[in-house]
Design an enzyme around this catalytic site. Structure first.
Site: not given
Length: 225
Positions: A134, A207
Site C-alpha cells: 500500500c 490494491e
C-alpha cells in the site's frame, strides 16, 4: 536486498495501476468527483484498519528500534495520511462522522481482513509484508504522476493528492517501511522469504481491486438489508 527482489516481482502489477482510469484521472484532473469521494470514504476506513497493523507490529517487535519504527509509521498514517483525507473531506462537504461511519465495501473488507489475519498470525516481518504494498505503491504512483505536466498544477483538483504521495514526507515514510522489511528478513530462509513475497504480491492485487472498486463506486454485490 529482499525488497529489490520484491520490486522486480511487483513492478508489472504496479505499472498496471498507472493505466487504470481512476489513477489516470488523478493525474490529469479528469476524475469524476463522486468517484473520488467514494475513494476518500473507503480509503479513510481502510486506513483505520491499516493503522492497526502498525500497532500489531509494535507489539510484536523484538527491540526498541523496531518498535519505534512501527510507532513512527502509525503516527504517519494517523496524522499525515489521514489528515489529507480529512482536509479533502472538508473540501467536498463530508464531515468527520460520515468518514468514520462509512461502510467498508466488499473489496475493502476482504483486503483489510487479509492483512490483519496474516499480521496477527505471523511475526513482525509479516506485518511489514502486509503494509508494504500500500505505502510503496502509492509512492510509486505519486512519483510517476508528479512527472506529468498537469498533475501538480493548482488547476488539477487532485494536485494535493499527487503532492502528498510524491512528496518527501511520504517518501520517507515509505523508505522506513522498505528499510524495516530488509532488516527483518536478513538471514531468513528461502521458504520464509517466499511466504512474505506472496503476501506482498497478493496485497498488490488487492490494491488494483481497490482502484477498480473506487472507479465503479462499488460497495457489496447485492443491496444491504
Amino acid at each position: 536486498m529482499f525488497t529489490d527482489r520484491i520490486f522486480e516481482r511487483v513492478q508489472p502489477i504496479w505499472t498496471s495501476y498507472l493505466n487504470h482510469p481512476f489513477v489516470k484521472g488523478l493525474g490529469d484532473g479528469s476524475l469524476n468527483n463522486e468517484k473520488f469521494q467514494h475513494w476518500l470514504k473507503q480509503d479513510y476506513v481502510y486506513l483505520i484498519e491499516y493503522a492497526k497493523l502498525m500497532a500489531i507490529g509494535s507489539a510484536k517487535a523484538r527491540d526498541l528500534e523496531t518498535m519505534g519504527t512501527f510507532a513512527n509509521l502509525l503516527h504517519g498514517t494517523l496524522f499525515m495520511e489521514m489528515d489529507l483525507h480529512r482536509k479533502f473531506a472538508k473540501q467536498f462537504g463530508i464531515d468527520g462522522k460520515t468518514l468514520e461511519n462509512t461502510q467498508a465495501s466488499a473489496v475493502n473488507t476482504a483486503y483489510t481482513s487479509y492483512m490483519l489475519n496474516h499480521a496477527q498470525r505471523g511475526g513482525a516481518e509479516h506485518v511489514v509484508a502486509c503494509l508494504l504494498a500500500c505505502a510503496w505503491s502509492y509512492n510509486f504512483i505519486g512519483q510517476h504522476l508528479a512527472k506529468e505536466p498537469f498533475a501538480l498544477s493548482e488547476q488539477n483538483p487532485y494536485h494535493e493528492w499527487v503532492e502528498t504521495y510524491s512528496g518527501e514526507e511520504f517518501t520517507a515514510f515509505t523508505n522506513d517501511a522498505i528499510r524495516l522489511m530488509n532488516q527483518l528478513t536478513e538471514g531468513k530462509p528461502e521458504s520464509e522469504l517466499m511466504e512474505l513475497e506472496q503476501i506482498i504480491v497478493k496485497t498488490s492485487y488487492y490494491e488494483y481491486m481497490f482502484w477498480d472498486m473506487c472507479e465503479n463506486r462499488e460497495l457489496w454485490p447485492i443491496p444491504t438489508f
